[in-house]
Design an enzyme around this catalytic site. Structure first.
Site, PDB file in Angstrom:
ATOM      1  N   ASP A   8       0.975  -1.123   0.012  1.00  0.00           N
ATOM      2  CA  ASP A   8       0.041  -0.084   0.077  1.00  0.00           C
ATOM      3  C   ASP A   8       0.929   1.210   0.166  1.00  0.00           C
ATOM      4  OD1 ASP A   8      -2.410   1.545   0.102  1.00  0.00           O
ATOM      5  OD2 ASP A   8      -1.984   1.599   2.375  1.00  0.00           O
ATOM      6  N   LYS A   9       0.452   2.332  -0.471  1.00  0.00           N
ATOM      7  CA  LYS A   9       1.212   3.449  -0.517  1.00  0.00           C
ATOM      8  C   LYS A   9       1.145   4.429   0.698  1.00  0.00           C
ATOM      9  CE  LYS A   9       0.430   7.370  -2.964  1.00  0.00           C
ATOM     10  NZ  LYS A   9       0.696   8.456  -1.944  1.00  0.00           N
ATOM     11  N   PHE A  32     -17.643  11.651   1.803  1.00  0.00           N
ATOM     12  CA  PHE A  32     -16.872  11.254   1.021  1.00  0.00           C
ATOM     13  C   PHE A  32     -17.229   9.809   0.455  1.00  0.00           C
ATOM     14  CE2 PHE A  32     -12.856   8.979  -0.501  1.00  0.00           C
ATOM     15  CZ  PHE A  32     -12.415   9.683  -1.560  1.00  0.00           C
ATOM     16  N   ALA A  42      -5.747  -0.242   6.876  1.00  0.00           N
ATOM     17  CA  ALA A  42      -7.140   0.564   6.282  1.00  0.00           C
ATOM     18  C   ALA A  42      -7.414  -0.029   4.838  1.00  0.00           C
ATOM     19  CB  ALA A  42      -6.841   1.954   6.388  1.00  0.00           C
ATOM     20  N   ASP A  77      -7.095  -2.573   3.584  1.00  0.00           N
ATOM     21  CA  ASP A  77      -6.194  -4.013   3.157  1.00  0.00           C
ATOM     22  C   ASP A  77      -6.601  -5.194   3.566  1.00  0.00           C
ATOM     23  OD1 ASP A  77      -4.606  -1.808   1.579  1.00  0.00           O
ATOM     24  OD2 ASP A  77      -3.616  -1.331   3.384  1.00  0.00           O
TER      25      ASP A  77
END
Length: 1192
Positions: free
Chosen positions: A495-496, A627, A886, A888
């Site tokens: 993940d980034k 969102f 989160a 993942d």
């Protein structure tokens, strides 16, 4: 097995199974009982281990599953596991939980009794249920899930909850928001049972029985009984002691895991809730009584949700860290009741922003005066999101690893060897006229010798030591068997945000739009000249922040944006809310001390007027549209103090926001400006504004669809956020690249930002090019297409993007001028989540080709991350996933080894959790995995050689009707084997990752050759020693009265050695003593030879317990040995191994073999394809349309 009477349940899902129906067969059951008596219960054990045999052996197949009493289930995955289950029948007024039973309600039910446990109440309520005609409902339970028979489908189905009846969002409001009657609730509970995620902690007795019935322990019990018959009490006692310790340790571990899981879910299992009965009536009830369709009231001070429910009135602020791993509270709004959104079918996945999940903590609620915050129960028990997570922990898939499969095959080979020895012993004993009892005991004993009883304990030791070393570096493991798999990882998905980069974002600056063009970048949005600007107003209002105990809380990005403005947020108290008819809005305003600085020349009156205006400038947030990751935007409706009209503010992904704005407000340089920022690795957010019509009232806004508001916006500008790389990221990725471990980035962020971060951290080197696969789905008559965009190198000054257009079947045949052929490692593919979905659906033939070189996956949804892991596994990669927890969780569970950087509760499903929140844990885990894997190979080979060496010794001694003594067995198995096996596993991991991986298979040429040469060498030495001692002039053949090898030197005469002790077992003879010493030295020699060091483990001379053990045993053996035997085995085997490696390289290197793993096969095919990757300026079309190439 025939397919004509098989049913498929959970079709297309991960837990898909085949079902066969059976009925008990009396004569088969009698035969099985007789067989069990004749075999001493062994047949029962076999049928317990093999449920398919147990069902077929006692039942007959029925062509109609509806009539079955026993079901045989088989999973359709690669493991093909079998399960046995009973079919139950219950009486109920209807066959489905959502049948209309109001017409079936009894005339009168005294004392509030209901149809709960209908069949049990028939006798107690005679006369009251006469008009209700109960029906039989067949069901079975498997893995905490109930399956009910459906006559229409002629198959079993699962009732999950309210979604089963395919309700629309509007119908939830109209038909399900008033609550259920007590009668209807009790009826539905017949099907959905008690609302509880029941993790039953088994009793120690049950766990003990299950553990003891393991085939290995049954084999040990058999061995102990056999050794006791032979009066080998000491060794039998040692094995019993080892087994008791092993069983006790296993029981403690399993019991502890059950208790931890039980405690985790018990926090929300049983709470008191307020349940609506009709529009006005509210009563208190236990959460265990809830069923889908119930309406519960959410208290203003919050609660822990006992079920999955959808909000129909009011808003909630929820902490979902238990499920998502994200500790930031989120705002949940009520389900839309009108418009296009209201007409759509309700789905938990699509309407997450309106759904309260089981186990999540509701912090506080927002509500209208006189209206309660209500939610309709959607799912209960194990059907909830948390229930499914707990079920996946309770019933995990088996770990599929080649080492374990090969170990079983190797054990079968040892059993085959034991069979040969068994037959040899019987034949030899019959020839020598040995008594029948001795024949039986000794022939069975050869089996216990060949299959080492200490093998599982010795194999586990290396994993346990690795687990302890991982714990010391902050990596915690809940699935120890996965440590070995980590040694084979050759691809890691990262993940980034929060994993490769810092968790928080820093505001780099803003770039506003003025008069249709971008103004120069500004670094301080809190500047007093911008206080009244729409841009700052949007930053201050368009967020989901809330105050918890006086502190601002919410998304870190929203916090950074709001804090940068310097504004103040005020929320109404419960008392203020109660005084007003509508809900009190959240208000934001500039700080009182923020006044524009004025020169001395400025008129005092003007200064005072400006001060008053600034102090009275407040904005109330009327409605929020949260969102949405699917929409990639959020918006708010606000009203400024003193103004009649309302305003709408929007923020989100720049491409999305721009598509919702009028063209004349978007600067011409929008695309170039956006790309310039994203190429530098910045995260860019766009803002927009719209003034709403004056006729829109407060109440109308509350019911408006967001699509009506989020249109014809005015583009305001860009917010530029900086996401810095973590210090460790670049170094770790460099180490992984050097070790030939491929790295992939999977992020929800912008594509160009992801590419920039990949270049900065070294995932993509400066000389490598990136090809963006931009896929579009079919539309009208247009087929699905892929546009291939080439981005220039990072170091290139020219930022142009070349694109290509080709036909799918013409790839490799397009003339494109004098382009140079791409080098094999000179490019990477990048794609968005949308493109990934289109390619997997419409271009399945390209999926494997792209998976081989795709490095960047941007804008990926959580479920797409899981799909990507499955795609990579399908081409035989051993995949690791590293994320911050989160979104993942799915990918962390699906990967071969998931590493969570979050210590929150969500990581309970991840095999590994790092307490250090950076990716430095990844190489540590791989190094320890490699060390543990090599240790497993070493120990397995050592234990296999130990059993073979002992087998050879005993077989040779059987030829003279002799055997090893009790104390000799004890010394070998305890003093040598156990000590060596447990200490040789202590080698720590090698300090660096090397480019090659350890082997994954025991059934391979080099390993088998190594083991076979050792066996032959040991056999040669034992036979040589056996024959040599018999050829000595002082050799004396054993007789029952002799004690040849233990006579003292004082008694050496030419006559026979006569002793008062009679050795009936023929233990004290020259052959026995010789083979005992030779085999003891062979055990030690083999241990030293097989104890591998670098490049995967530290050298054995640094393992001081192992070295001390070997030295002490050598010294001890030399001291007690009468005649020294030269220890030349170490030299010979070392030479053998080097010769073996050279020979195998010559033998197997004569011709190129087709790679076994799929990704290598694809790489080989693409290497021979001169026109892959697709060339600049091509478009790939689906194969269903005529193929043509259009030059761009």
């Amino acid at each position: 097995m025939e397919k004509k009477d098989v049913k498929i349940i959970n079709q297309g899902l991960e837990n898909e199974m085949e079902v066969w129906g059976y009925r008990p067969c009396p004569w088969k059951m009698v035969l099985v009982a007789v067989g069990a008596v004749c075999t001493g219960g062994l047949l029962f054990l076999v049928l317990y281990w093999l449920p398919e045999w147990g069902v077929r052996g006692t039942c007959t197949r029925t062509p109609f599953i509806r009539e079955a009493q026993t079901l045989l289930l088989r999973s359709t995955d690669e493991f093909r596991r079998w399960f046995r289950t009973k079919v139950h029948v219950m009486l109920a007024p209807g066959k489905r939980p959502f049948d209309d039973v109001d017409l079936l309600s009894p005339l009168h039910i005294p004392n509030g009794d209901s149809i709960h446990s209908f069949s049990a109440l028939q006798d107690g309520h005679q006369g009251k249920y006469i008009h209700i005609q109960p029906v039989q409902v067949c069901y079975f339970t498997h893995h905490s899930t109930k399956y009910y028979w459906n006559d229409l489908l002629q198959n079993f189905e699962v009732f999950k909850g309210l979604e089963d009846v395919r309700v629309t969002c509007s119908s939830i409001h109209t038909d399900h928001s008033s609550g259920l009657s007590k009668l209807l609730q009790d009826y539905r509970r017949l099907f959905f049972e008690v609302n509880e995620i029941a993790v039953r902690v088994p009793s120690v007795f049950k766990l003990l029985i299950k553990e003891v019935l393991n085939p290995f322990y049954i084999f040990q019990l058999f061995s102990v009984i056999l050794w006791s018959i032979e009066q080998y009490y000491y060794y039998a006692a040692a094995i019993v002691f080892m087994s008791v310790i092993s069983i006790a340790t296993s029981l403690y571990t399993v019991k502890k895991q059950y208790i931890m899981l039980h405690d985790m879910v018990a926090t929300h299992s049983i709470v008191r809730v307020s349940v609506c009965r009709g529009t006005l009536d509210v009563e208190e009830a236990m959460s265990t009584e809830l069923v889908p369709g119930d309406v519960i009231v959410i208290p203003s001070n919050g609660m822990i949700m006992p079920c999955d429910a959808v909000l129909v009135h009011g808003n909630c602020i929820v902490n979902e860290s238990m499920l998502t791993g994200e500790s930031v509270p989120v705002t949940k709004t009520s389900l839309p009741s009108s418009g296009e959104d209201g007409a759509g079918l309700y789905s938990i996945e699509e309407h997450k922003r309106h759904t309260l999940f089981c186990g999540t903590h509701i912090i506080q609620t927002r509500f209208y005066t006189g209206e309660l915050v209500k939610a309709v129960v959607v799912r209960t028990g194990f059907s909830t999101e948390k229930g499914q997570l707990v079920r996946s922990i309770l019933y995990p898939k088996p770990t599929d690893f080649k080492l374990y499969r090969d170990a079983y095959l190797f054990l079968l080979c040892l059993v085959g060897v034991a069979g040969i020895g068994f037959i040899y012993t019987i034949v030899l004993s019959i020839i020598n006229q040995v008594p029948a009892k001795t024949i039986v005991v000794e022939s069975l004993d050869i089996i216990t010798i060949t299959v080492p009883p200490a093998l599982p304990a010795a194999m586990t030791a290396g994993i346990v030591y690795a687990q302890r070393r991982l714990k010391r570096v902050g990596i915690f493991c809940i699935s120890p068997q996965r440590i070995n798999i980590c040694g084979q990882l050759n691809l890691i998905c990262f993940d980034k945000t929060g994993t490769l980069t810092e968790d928080g974002l820093d505001l780099w600056g803003i770039q506003r739009v003025e008069n249709g063009s971008f103004s120069p970048p500004e670094d301080d949005p809190a500047n007093e000249t911008l206080v009244r600007s729409s841009f700052v107003s949007c930053m201050a209002t368009c967020h989901s922040l809330t105050k918890l105990e006086g502190e601002l809380s919410g998304d870190p990005l929203d916090l950074k944006m709001f804090n940068a403005t310097g504004w103040i947020l005020e929320e109404p108290t419960e008392e203020e809310t109660a005084l007003h008819n509508p809900i009190m809005p959240t208000v934001v305003r500039p700080p009182k001390q923020v006044l524009p600085e004025v020169n001395q020349e400025v008129n005092l009156a003007q200064n005072m007027e400006l001060s008053e205006l600034t102090l009275s400038y407040e904005i109330g947030i009327v409605r929020q549209f949260p969102f949405s990751s699917a929409l990639q935007r959020m918006s708010v409706v606000v009203r400024k103090l003193g103004e009649k009209r309302m305003d709408a503010y929007l923020k989100g992904a720049p491409e999305v926001v721009a598509s919702l704005c009028t063209e004349d407000t978007i600067p011409e340089s929008f695309t170039e400006t956006l790309e310039s920022y994203t190429r530098q690795g910045f995260r860019v957010i766009a803002l927009a504004h719209r003034q709403l019509e004056a006729k829109l009232s407060w109440h109308k806004v509350q019911n408006l669809n967001r699509d009506l508001i989020e249109t014809n916006m005015e583009f305001l500008g860009l917010i530029i956020m900086q996401n810095k790389l973590k210090e460790e990221t670049a170094g770790v990725l460099k180490d992984l690249r050097r070790a030939n471990i491929r790295t992939v980035m999977v992020t929800g962020d912008n594509m160009l930002t992801a590419i920039s971060v990949a270049r900065d951290c070294g995932m993509i080197t400066p000389h490598e090019r990136v090809i963006i696969a931009d896929a579009t789905p079919p539309k009208d008559i247009q087929p699905a297409t892929i546009n291939w965009h080439y981005t220039e190198n990072h170091t290139s000054k020219d930022n142009r993007v070349e694109s290509v257009e080709i036909s799918l079947e013409d790839v490799g045949h397009v003339a494109y001028g004098e382009q140079h052929k791409q080098q094999e490692h000179g490019y990477h593919f990048a794609m968005s989540g949308r493109s990934f979905a289109v390619i997997t659906e419409h271009f399945p033939d390209l999926v494997q080709k792209l998976a081989l070189r795709a490095t960047i996956f941007a804008r990926m949804a959580p479920d797409q991350k899981t799909q990507l892991v499955e795609v990579l596994q399908s081409v035989d990669y051993t995949v690791g996933m590293c994320g911050d927890g989160a979104n993942d969780c799915g990918a962390l569970k699906r990967a071969h080894s998931g590493i969570s950087l979050s210590e929150l509760e969500a990581s309970v499903a991840s095999p590994f959790t790092s307490s250090i929140a950076n990716i430095s844990c990844v190489p540590n885990l791989i190094r320890e995995g490699r060390a543990a894997l090599i240790t497993s190979f070493c120990v397995f080979k050592f234990m296999a050689l130990y059993s073979i060496i002992q087998y050879l010794s005993v077989t040779l001694l059987y030829s003279i009707l002799s055997n090893l003594g009790d104390f000799q067995f004890l010394f070998i198995d305890v003093a040598i084997i156990l000590i060596i096996a447990f200490t040789m596993s202590l080698n720590p991991a090698w300090k660096v990752l090397v480019a090659r991986r350890p082997p994954s298979s025991l059934i391979s040429g080099p390993l088998l050759f190594s083991v076979l040469t050792q066996i032959l060498t040991c056999l040669a030495f034992q036979v040589l020693a056996f024959l040599w001692v018999r050829g000595q002039n002082w050799y004396e053949k054993w007789t029952p009265l002799s004690d040849a090898c233990n006579v003292s030197s004082a008694n050496l005469t030419h006559g026979p050695n006569i002793t008062s002790h009679v050795d009936h077992k023929n233990i004290k003879n020259y052959e026995n003593t010789t083979l005992f010493y030779v085999s003891s030295f062979q055990y030690l020699a083999v241990a030293i030879i097989f104890s591998k060091g670098k490049p995967f483990r530290q050298p054995s001379y640094k393992n001081w317990p192992f070295m001390l053990s070997c030295m002490a045993l050598y010294i001890f053996l030399f001291m007690i040995m009468l005649y020294p035997v030269p220890a030349i085995d170490n030299f010979l085997e070392s030479a053998n191994e080097r010769w073996c490696t050279a020979f195998l390289s010559w033998l197997f290197g004569q011709k190129e073999k087709t790679p076994r793993v799929r990704y290598m096969q694809v790489a080989q095919e693409l290497q021979e394809d001169p026109d892959w990757p697709p060339k600049p300026a091509t478009v790939t079309y689906t194969t269903s349309t005529p193929h043509h190439t259009v030059s761009m």
